[in-house]
Scaffold this motif. Structure first.
Motif, PDB file in Angstrom:
ATOM      1  N   MET A 292     -14.213  -6.075 -19.066  1.00  0.00           N
ATOM      2  CA  MET A 292     -14.108  -5.514 -17.851  1.00  0.00           C
ATOM      3  C   MET A 292     -14.714  -4.031 -17.922  1.00  0.00           C
ATOM      4  N   ASP A 293     -15.750  -4.158 -16.860  1.00  0.00           N
ATOM      5  CA  ASP A 293     -16.373  -2.594 -16.642  1.00  0.00           C
ATOM      6  C   ASP A 293     -15.522  -1.806 -15.718  1.00  0.00           C
ATOM      7  N   ASN A 294     -16.040  -0.634 -15.619  1.00  0.00           N
ATOM      8  CA  ASN A 294     -15.118   0.175 -14.735  1.00  0.00           C
ATOM      9  C   ASN A 294     -14.892  -0.153 -13.360  1.00  0.00           C
ATOM     10  N   LEU A 295     -15.918  -0.531 -12.661  1.00  0.00           N
ATOM     11  CA  LEU A 295     -15.581  -1.105 -11.268  1.00  0.00           C
ATOM     12  C   LEU A 295     -14.597  -2.081 -11.285  1.00  0.00           C
ATOM     13  N   ARG A 296     -14.535  -3.039 -12.059  1.00  0.00           N
ATOM     14  CA  ARG A 296     -13.691  -4.026 -12.011  1.00  0.00           C
ATOM     15  C   ARG A 296     -12.297  -3.503 -12.528  1.00  0.00           C
ATOM     16  N   LYS A 297     -12.107  -2.458 -13.438  1.00  0.00           N
ATOM     17  CA  LYS A 297     -10.846  -1.924 -13.806  1.00  0.00           C
ATOM     18  C   LYS A 297     -10.359  -1.241 -12.521  1.00  0.00           C
ATOM     19  N   GLY A 298     -11.140  -0.580 -11.924  1.00  0.00           N
ATOM     20  CA  GLY A 298     -10.884   0.409 -10.802  1.00  0.00           C
ATOM     21  C   GLY A 298     -10.363  -0.713  -9.439  1.00  0.00           C
ATOM     22  N   ASN A 299     -11.122  -1.719  -9.454  1.00  0.00           N
ATOM     23  CA  ASN A 299     -10.343  -2.790  -8.197  1.00  0.00           C
ATOM     24  C   ASN A 299      -9.217  -3.195  -8.635  1.00  0.00           C
ATOM     25  N   PHE A 300      -8.993  -3.390  -9.998  1.00  0.00           N
ATOM     26  CA  PHE A 300      -7.806  -4.394 -10.199  1.00  0.00           C
ATOM     27  C   PHE A 300      -6.816  -2.999 -10.246  1.00  0.00           C
ATOM     28  N   SER A 301      -6.880  -2.105 -10.599  1.00  0.00           N
ATOM     29  CA  SER A 301      -5.950  -1.044 -10.762  1.00  0.00           C
ATOM     30  C   SER A 301      -5.467  -0.819  -9.073  1.00  0.00           C
ATOM     31  N   SER A 302      -6.464  -0.750  -8.310  1.00  0.00           N
ATOM     32  CA  SER A 302      -6.001  -0.481  -6.685  1.00  0.00           C
ATOM     33  C   SER A 302      -5.368  -1.582  -6.115  1.00  0.00           C
ATOM     34  N   ARG A 303      -5.832  -2.892  -6.602  1.00  0.00           N
ATOM     35  CA  ARG A 303      -4.975  -4.159  -6.062  1.00  0.00           C
ATOM     36  C   ARG A 303      -3.597  -4.071  -6.557  1.00  0.00           C
ATOM     37  N   MET A 304      -3.276  -3.883  -7.936  1.00  0.00           N
ATOM     38  CA  MET A 304      -1.838  -3.638  -8.379  1.00  0.00           C
ATOM     39  C   MET A 304      -1.039  -2.800  -7.994  1.00  0.00           C
ATOM     40  N   ARG A 305      -1.631  -1.610  -7.451  1.00  0.00           N
ATOM     41  CA  ARG A 305      -1.009  -0.610  -6.719  1.00  0.00           C
ATOM     42  C   ARG A 305      -0.527  -1.001  -5.285  1.00  0.00           C
ATOM     43  N   MET A 306      -1.391  -1.500  -4.830  1.00  0.00           N
ATOM     44  CA  MET A 306      -1.101  -1.951  -3.297  1.00  0.00           C
ATOM     45  C   MET A 306      -0.112  -3.186  -3.548  1.00  0.00           C
ATOM     46  N   ALA A 307      -0.200  -4.183  -4.426  1.00  0.00           N
ATOM     47  CA  ALA A 307       0.781  -4.987  -4.724  1.00  0.00           C
ATOM     48  C   ALA A 307       2.087  -4.471  -4.911  1.00  0.00           C
ATOM     49  N   THR A 308       2.209  -3.580  -5.650  1.00  0.00           N
ATOM     50  CA  THR A 308       3.459  -2.896  -5.966  1.00  0.00           C
ATOM     51  C   THR A 308       3.971  -2.239  -4.824  1.00  0.00           C
ATOM     52  N   LEU A 309       3.170  -1.527  -4.190  1.00  0.00           N
ATOM     53  CA  LEU A 309       3.750  -0.934  -2.844  1.00  0.00           C
ATOM     54  C   LEU A 309       4.184  -1.813  -1.755  1.00  0.00           C
ATOM     55  N   PHE A 310       3.570  -2.777  -1.542  1.00  0.00           N
ATOM     56  CA  PHE A 310       3.971  -3.933  -0.740  1.00  0.00           C
ATOM     57  C   PHE A 310       5.528  -4.367  -0.898  1.00  0.00           C
ATOM     58  N   ASP A 311       5.500  -4.736  -2.277  1.00  0.00           N
ATOM     59  CA  ASP A 311       6.859  -5.345  -2.732  1.00  0.00           C
ATOM     60  C   ASP A 311       7.822  -4.332  -2.678  1.00  0.00           C
ATOM     61  N   ILE A 312       7.532  -3.134  -2.925  1.00  0.00           N
ATOM     62  CA  ILE A 312       8.651  -1.940  -2.668  1.00  0.00           C
ATOM     63  C   ILE A 312       9.057  -2.038  -1.066  1.00  0.00           C
ATOM     64  N   SER A 313       7.841  -2.104  -0.315  1.00  0.00           N
ATOM     65  CA  SER A 313       8.236  -1.914   1.142  1.00  0.00           C
ATOM     66  C   SER A 313       9.127  -3.208   1.645  1.00  0.00           C
ATOM     67  N   ALA A 314       9.005  -4.404   1.153  1.00  0.00           N
ATOM     68  CA  ALA A 314       9.904  -5.659   1.232  1.00  0.00           C
ATOM     69  C   ALA A 314      11.177  -4.991   0.840  1.00  0.00           C
ATOM     70  N   LYS A 315      11.360  -4.466  -0.126  1.00  0.00           N
ATOM     71  CA  LYS A 315      12.871  -4.366  -0.665  1.00  0.00           C
ATOM     72  C   LYS A 315      13.312  -3.267   0.253  1.00  0.00           C
ATOM     73  N   GLU A 316      12.573  -2.242   0.598  1.00  0.00           N
ATOM     74  CA  GLU A 316      13.044  -0.999   1.495  1.00  0.00           C
ATOM     75  C   GLU A 316      12.935  -1.522   2.955  1.00  0.00           C
ATOM     76  N   ASN A 317      12.373  -2.619   3.461  1.00  0.00           N
ATOM     77  CA  ASN A 317      12.353  -2.918   4.785  1.00  0.00           C
ATOM     78  C   ASN A 317      11.628  -1.782   5.509  1.00  0.00           C
ATOM     79  N   ALA A 318      10.279  -1.539   4.762  1.00  0.00           N
ATOM     80  CA  ALA A 318       9.556  -0.414   5.373  1.00  0.00           C
ATOM     81  C   ALA A 318       7.985  -0.910   5.660  1.00  0.00           C
ATOM     82  N   LEU A 319       7.194  -0.004   6.301  1.00  0.00           N
ATOM     83  CA  LEU A 319       5.783  -0.418   6.609  1.00  0.00           C
ATOM     84  C   LEU A 319       5.075   0.505   5.515  1.00  0.00           C
TER      85      LEU A 319
END
Length: 268
Positions: A100-127
């Protein structure tokens, strides 16, 4: 009343309306310690009070300064905050893909963060609130289904230079306002280094080309660097797909995003 006083009042009302019309009363925002997420968090705090949850999602590439700045912001504005470290997920994937180069690492990091955030939003019933500014959206400087993903975005029509000014009006700490913009996607990553120009230079050109709708030749006559302008125009059109919902092939008389477009807040 100042410009940013009016903008603040409008954006707080916008957040209240756009979230609550869905039947949801809470919001979550990813807090990086950077400028954009800080401004969105402060606006959301005004709109939702204790119904806002800030989420820090550090990785092994996150700087301690960013984490400290996020903590300071939460203390200054009395915001609830939790920490979800994405480092184990990112490290596991990097071990599976050592090329993995930096671009792939960066994209994957960003998507992991958003997947985490959307999961927390489901738990919290939040947008989930978005934190991408107009400069990033126009240039496509963001990760599709990563930091570009959200349910509601209050700052998507503010250029980065305007977000700086709004942050000052909101009394965001100087440590956040004055540090070089970075998403902390890999060690030493810098937004302006990636883009090759400062946001002040880019925004000045985009205001002429995008907002005032001047032609390429007219913008150059205003003294804008030709090479930078060509880069901007290329990125605006090349990355247009990032600003749209997926294109659906039309096969019937009523096709989503073609001729089946109802207002988001339609009621039955």
């Amino acid at each position: 009343m100042s410009k940013y006083s009016q903008i603040t009042d409008y954006l707080v009302l916008f957040l209240e309306n756009e979230v609550k019309k869905t039947g949801i009363k809470k919001a979550v925002v990813g807090l990086s310690g950077g400028l954009d997420s800080a401004v969105v968090a402060v606006l959301a705090k005004k709109a939702f009070g204790d119904d806002l949850l800030c989420v820090k999602m550090p990785s092994q590439y996150s700087s301690q300064n960013s984490l400290d700045d996020a903590d300071e912001l939460c203390r200054d504005f009395n915001m609830r905050c939790v920490v979800c470290n994405i480092a184990p997920m990112l490290q596991a994937y990097e071990e599976m893909h050592p090329d993995m180069d930096n671009l792939r690492k960066g994209n994957f990091s960003s998507r992991m963060r958003m997947a985490t955030l959307f999961d927390i939003s489901a738990k919290e019933n939040a947008l989930v609130l978005g934190t991408s500014n107009k400069s990033e959206l126009m240039l496509g400087y963001g990760t599709l289904y990563g930091d570009l993903a959200s349910a509601v975005n209050p700052i998507g029509d503010l250029y980065k230079s305007e977000v700086f000014e709004l942050a000052e009006y909101l009394h965001v700490s100087k440590s956040i306002i004055e540090k070089p913009p970075s998403a902390d996607l890999w060690s030493g990553q810098s937004d302006e280094a990636d883009l090759g120009y400062t946001y002040a230079q880019l925004d000045a050109a985009m205001k002429l080309y995008v907002d005032e709708r001047l032609s390429r030749e007219e913008v150059i006559q205003k003294g804008v660097d030709e090479q930078m302008l060509d880069m901007i125009i290329k990125r605006i059109f090349r990355n247009h797909f990032k600003r749209k919902m997926p294109v659906i092939a039309k096969l019937t008389s009523r096709t989503l995003n073609h001729d089946f477009n109802y207002p988001r807040d339609i009621t039955l």
